[in-house]
Design a protein around this motif. Sequence first.
Motif, short mmCIF file in Angstrom:
data_model
loop_
_atom_site.label_atom_id
_atom_site.label_comp_id
_atom_site.label_asym_id
_atom_site.label_seq_id
_atom_site.Cartn_x
_atom_site.Cartn_y
_atom_site.Cartn_z
N GLN A 89 3.86 -11.91 -35.61
CA GLN A 89 2.93 -11.82 -36.73
C GLN A 89 1.53 -11.49 -36.25
O GLN A 89 0.66 -11.18 -37.05
CB GLN A 89 2.89 -13.14 -37.51
N HIS A 90 1.30 -11.56 -34.96
CA HIS A 90 -0.05 -11.50 -34.42
C HIS A 90 -0.20 -10.35 -33.43
O HIS A 90 0.71 -10.03 -32.69
CB HIS A 90 -0.39 -12.82 -33.71
N VAL A 91 -1.40 -9.76 -33.42
CA VAL A 91 -1.77 -8.81 -32.38
C VAL A 91 -2.52 -9.57 -31.30
O VAL A 91 -3.65 -10.01 -31.51
CB VAL A 91 -2.64 -7.67 -32.93
N GLY A 108 8.31 -2.85 -26.06
CA GLY A 108 7.94 -2.63 -27.45
C GLY A 108 7.11 -3.79 -27.97
O GLY A 108 7.19 -4.91 -27.45
N TYR A 109 6.29 -3.51 -28.99
CA TYR A 109 5.48 -4.56 -29.63
C TYR A 109 5.34 -4.16 -31.09
O TYR A 109 4.59 -3.25 -31.42
CB TYR A 109 4.12 -4.64 -28.95
N VAL A 139 -1.25 -2.23 -33.07
CA VAL A 139 -1.39 -2.77 -31.71
C VAL A 139 -2.14 -1.77 -30.84
O VAL A 139 -3.06 -2.14 -30.09
CB VAL A 139 0.00 -3.07 -31.11
N VAL A 140 -1.75 -0.50 -30.94
CA VAL A 140 -2.42 0.53 -30.14
C VAL A 140 -3.90 0.61 -30.50
O VAL A 140 -4.77 0.67 -29.64
CB VAL A 140 -1.74 1.90 -30.36
N ARG A 145 -9.72 -0.50 -29.18
CA ARG A 145 -11.04 -1.04 -29.53
C ARG A 145 -11.38 -2.32 -28.78
O ARG A 145 -12.47 -2.85 -28.94
CB ARG A 145 -11.09 -1.33 -31.03
N GLY A 146 -10.45 -2.78 -27.95
CA GLY A 146 -10.62 -4.12 -27.40
C GLY A 146 -11.43 -4.24 -26.14
O GLY A 146 -11.80 -5.34 -25.76
N GLY A 147 -11.72 -3.16 -25.45
CA GLY A 147 -12.42 -3.36 -24.18
C GLY A 147 -13.02 -2.09 -23.64
O GLY A 147 -13.42 -1.21 -24.39
N GLY A 148 -13.07 -1.98 -22.30
CA GLY A 148 -13.67 -0.83 -21.66
C GLY A 148 -12.97 0.45 -22.05
O GLY A 148 -11.76 0.52 -22.09
#
Length: 221
Positions: A89-91, A108-109, A139-140, A145-148
């Motif tokens: 349910q979570h990213v 896979g996710y 997820v992608v 957007r999550g880091g460097g």
Amino acid sequence: MMDRRLRVVLAEDSVVLRDGMAELLGVRGCEVVATAGTAPELLAAVVEHRPSVAVVDIRMPPTQTDEGIRAAVEIRARMPEVGILVFSQHVEIAAASRLLADGAAGIGYLLKERVARTSEFVDALHRVADGGTALDPEVVTRLVRGGGRSRVDTLTPREREVLELMAQGHSNRSIATLLVVSERAVEKHVAAVFTKFGLPATDADNRRVKAVLTYLAESGS
């Protein structure tokens, strides 16, 4: 190929959801060889049955934090031939980065609320079992957007779109169909990504996997 019977270990702490998924997968031609409600049960089941794919929830008892993903990382290290499909349910960006650290093949996710049809889930299982990648677009995006983002930031919007689809496991032909462009146009975008990521051709030529890994690594935690 989709009629090949897959052997699946299913880890989910909700008994109702676990039993329902097992029944649905059986109808779709998969063989659920074992189910698990905890991370230790998951590890034991995978060691015993050596399935094609292990379906793993991130948050499992007793702490409901990251037991599932830690078990998945251990499975990946000990039995790399077993595909891993995270179904959550979570990213969890840190969790995804940990799992993908040693390669995206056979990983896979998917997000539970975004899988609209059982057939989509089964298709993803087959892709992962065959050594491919099945990543939910959300997820992608969160990884992006999550880091460097040094090299990722050098991509044009279209190159980034093509790379996102590559990360989801699509071939050039499939990407061309989805974007309504020619396959040749996709090839040019892919070549541009390779150039910007500093990935020259090699005899093994696994640049496609390396490009996806670079993308995920630079966009992770």
